[in-house]
Scaffold this motif. Structure first.
Motif, PDB file in Angstrom:
ATOM      1  N   ALA A  48       0.913  -1.303   0.110  1.00 12.03           N
ATOM      2  CA  ALA A  48      -0.069  -0.127   0.167  1.00 12.03           C
ATOM      3  C   ALA A  48       0.886   1.148  -0.067  1.00 12.03           C
ATOM      4  O   ALA A  48       2.056   1.268   0.623  1.00 12.03           O
ATOM      5  CB  ALA A  48      -1.062  -0.116   1.194  1.00 12.03           C
ATOM      6  N   TYR A  49       0.196   2.438  -0.529  1.00 14.45           N
ATOM      7  CA  TYR A  49       1.302   3.666  -0.658  1.00 14.45           C
ATOM      8  C   TYR A  49       1.298   3.928   0.911  1.00 14.45           C
ATOM      9  O   TYR A  49       2.398   4.647   1.228  1.00 14.45           O
ATOM     10  CB  TYR A  49       0.423   4.760  -1.176  1.00 14.45           C
ATOM     11  CG  TYR A  49       0.070   4.262  -2.893  1.00 14.45           C
ATOM     12  CD1 TYR A  49       1.224   4.107  -3.677  1.00 14.45           C
ATOM     13  CD2 TYR A  49      -1.164   3.990  -3.241  1.00 14.45           C
ATOM     14  CE1 TYR A  49       1.180   4.062  -5.192  1.00 14.45           C
ATOM     15  CE2 TYR A  49      -1.456   3.666  -4.513  1.00 14.45           C
ATOM     16  CZ  TYR A  49      -0.124   3.728  -5.424  1.00 14.45           C
ATOM     17  OH  TYR A  49      -0.179   3.282  -6.644  1.00 14.45           O
ATOM     18  N   SER A  50       0.683   3.746   1.838  1.00 17.97           N
ATOM     19  CA  SER A  50       0.749   4.104   3.022  1.00 17.97           C
ATOM     20  C   SER A  50       1.845   3.461   3.809  1.00 17.97           C
ATOM     21  O   SER A  50       2.555   4.156   4.660  1.00 17.97           O
ATOM     22  CB  SER A  50      -0.589   3.682   4.006  1.00 17.97           C
ATOM     23  OG  SER A  50      -1.568   4.549   3.521  1.00 17.97           O
ATOM     24  N   ALA A 108      -7.427   6.520  -5.190  1.00 18.48           N
ATOM     25  CA  ALA A 108      -6.721   6.089  -6.402  1.00 18.48           C
ATOM     26  C   ALA A 108      -7.660   6.016  -7.735  1.00 18.48           C
ATOM     27  O   ALA A 108      -7.260   6.503  -8.766  1.00 18.48           O
ATOM     28  CB  ALA A 108      -6.158   4.595  -6.049  1.00 18.48           C
ATOM     29  N   ASP A 166      -7.958  -0.848   0.365  1.00 19.87           N
ATOM     30  CA  ASP A 166      -6.689  -0.173  -0.192  1.00 19.87           C
ATOM     31  C   ASP A 166      -6.081  -0.752  -1.367  1.00 19.87           C
ATOM     32  O   ASP A 166      -6.636  -1.778  -1.940  1.00 19.87           O
ATOM     33  CB  ASP A 166      -5.523  -0.180   0.927  1.00 19.87           C
ATOM     34  CG  ASP A 166      -5.213  -1.918   1.204  1.00 19.87           C
ATOM     35  OD1 ASP A 166      -6.021  -2.577   1.688  1.00 19.87           O
ATOM     36  OD2 ASP A 166      -4.001  -2.178   0.751  1.00 19.87           O
ATOM     37  N   THR A 167      -5.102   0.182  -2.090  1.00 23.49           N
ATOM     38  CA  THR A 167      -5.003  -0.462  -3.400  1.00 23.49           C
ATOM     39  C   THR A 167      -4.114  -1.646  -3.421  1.00 23.49           C
ATOM     40  O   THR A 167      -4.221  -2.572  -4.370  1.00 23.49           O
ATOM     41  CB  THR A 167      -3.930   0.637  -3.939  1.00 23.49           C
ATOM     42  OG1 THR A 167      -2.656   0.804  -3.324  1.00 23.49           O
ATOM     43  CG2 THR A 167      -4.475   2.132  -3.998  1.00 23.49           C
TER      44      THR A 167
HETATM   45  O1  PPY Z   1      -4.653   2.244  -0.565  1.00 23.42           O
HETATM   46  C1  PPY Z   1      -3.454   2.705  -0.456  1.00 23.42           C
HETATM   47  O2  PPY Z   1      -2.449   2.140  -1.000  1.00 23.42           O
HETATM   48  C2  PPY Z   1      -3.083   3.772   0.362  1.00 23.42           C
HETATM   49  O3  PPY Z   1      -2.309   3.823   1.136  1.00 23.42           O
HETATM   50  C3  PPY Z   1      -4.332   4.865   0.634  1.00 23.42           C
HETATM   51  C4  PPY Z   1      -4.007   5.777  -0.697  1.00 23.42           C
HETATM   52  C5  PPY Z   1      -4.857   5.617  -1.744  1.00 23.42           C
HETATM   53  C6  PPY Z   1      -4.576   6.458  -2.753  1.00 23.42           C
HETATM   54  C7  PPY Z   1      -3.547   7.319  -2.859  1.00 23.42           C
HETATM   55  C8  PPY Z   1      -2.765   7.454  -1.579  1.00 23.42           C
HETATM   56  C9  PPY Z   1      -3.014   6.735  -0.579  1.00 23.42           C
END
Ligand code: PPY
Length: 404
Positions: free
Chosen positions: A122-124, A216, A236-237
């Protein structure tokens, strides 16, 4: 790498936080679930209008560059007698983190554990690693799980997305900031680059639908519309990528990161599919204790407040900053964050504290000043004269690594 293998097996922390994440997770959870992010939630927390006296002197005198100050301490009236009486109990309270103590290790030398919402890739998770290099990123099923994990000392910090250049503010996380008692101790900006992912052998033409986090999907609106794909929102992505992979779906793709593609064995059908090439997401770093605000580098302060209804009250509130030449954060991607109002008519705000209140609106403001700065203290003292509720969410160094 042994460390990353071990981490990849972590199960996201679930709502029932009782122990550390288990080491086995082969069952793909059903993640397809729409969760609207921008609909104001009913607040069922009470937020006290006055400031906790116990918080007042936390901080000691260990800050060399600025007066030792809890970000909220300036909001209380001075009262020497009470100060003296409460000194003893205050000495035993935990000390806030100093901004100079951005150590990524805890006192026993182990790695800092940082909760994020989502699964690996995940982006987080990347944001957590940018915020705290070498940390142990701990996946959590939901945002509130990440908050709880910090509150219950299962992890040391949480990192969560708060706003995007395109998708705007993530109101759900602002709600959580209000409902929980964590402090913002930093921010990290992350350039998000979305990819269209699918199982090996699947071509773009085979796809009928695409799964991803709502933000996203919003950020790739044009591309996905051109491709004629039905969009489905999930938590989440990377969770979307994991699901597509585990279910071996042939007609469904995922919008996620290239690292999610690598982790879940998906092909990248298209890269950089976000509509805005400067797609930046701002994440907040949260901790149990506030940091001692400094003046040694640019700081930002996040507050939330409420006002009596009446003509010109908002103008008056903003004037407390303008009069002192304090900038509200003005980057285009925080437009909604500079000042957001959400109708809460007749809805009580509750917290763990006793006081309750009814507010028509909550205003969130980020301003460019440290709470160690006298003019910021004066501005908030002024604001407190007519605000019906005011809380400092945190005063923390500005992330200047990405300038949009
Ligand atoms: O879903 C993810 O990967 C996240 O971390 C949340 C998110 C989703 C889209 C852009 C930035 C963070």
């Amino acid at each position: 790498m042994a460390a990353s293998v071990a981490r990849s097996q972590l199960t996201p922390l679930s709502r029932q936080i009782t122990a550390k994440p288990s080491q086995s997770d082969q069952t793909p959870k059903c993640i397809v679930r729409f969760r609207p992010l921008n609909i104001p939630r009913r607040f069922n927390v009470t937020v006290k209008a006055s400031i906790n006296r116990n918080d007042e002197k936390i901080g000691g005198n260990n800050n060399k560059t600025a007066p030792a100050l809890h970000p909220q301490s300036i909001l209380d009236d001075d009262d020497d007698e009470e100060d003296a009486a409460s000194k003893d109990s205050l000495n035993s309270l935990p000390r806030p983190l100093s901004s100079a103590q951005f150590s990524n290790f805890v006192s026993d030398g182990s790695r800092l554990r940082v909760a994020y919402q989502g699964v690996r890739g995940a982006y987080s998770e990347s944001a957590a690693e940018k915020a705290y290099p070498n940390c142990e990123a701990v996946p959590c099923e939901q945002f509130d799980t990440a908050f709880e994990a910090v509150e219950r000392w299962l992890v040391d910090r949480a990192v969560l997305p708060i706003e995007n250049s395109l998708g705007g503010s993530i109101h759900r996380n602002y709600d959580l900031l209000l409902r929980h008692r964590l402090h913002i101790v930093g921010e990290v900006k992350f350039a998000v680059r979305h990819c269209l992912l699918a199982n090996p052998g699947v071509k773009v033409e085979d796809l009928k639908r695409v799964l991803s986090h709502p933000q996203a999907l919003a950020q790739c609106e044009n591309t996905l519309t051109k491709l004629g794909l039905v969009r489905e929102a999930v938590d989440d992505t990377a969770g979307a990528a994991k699901y597509v992979s585990f279910e071996q779906l042939k007609d469904t793709g995922a919008v996620a990161s290239s690292s999610a593609a690598a982790i879940y064995g998906l092909n990248i059908l298209a890269e950089d599919i976000q509509d805005d090439c400067d797609n930046v997401t701002r994440f907040l770093m949260l901790a149990r204790e506030p940091i001692i605000p400094g003046t040694d580098r640019p700081f930002k302060t996040s507050i939330v407040f409420s006002l009596e209804e009446g003509p010109g009250v908002l103008f008056k509130a903003l004037a407390v900053f303008a009069l002192r030449q304090i900038n509200l954060t003005k980057h285009f991607y925080v437009f909604l964050n500079q000042i957001e109002s959400r109708p809460l008519r007749n809805q009580p705000l509750r917290s763990s504290d006793d006081n309750s209140g009814y507010f028509d609106y909550l205003f969130y403001v980020d301003f460019e000043a440290s709470m160690a700065d006298q003019k910021a203290q004066n501005a908030l003292r002024h604001l407190k004269e007519f605000a019906t509720f005011l809380r400092v969410l945190g005063s923390y160094p500005i992330d200047t690594t990405i300038v949009p």
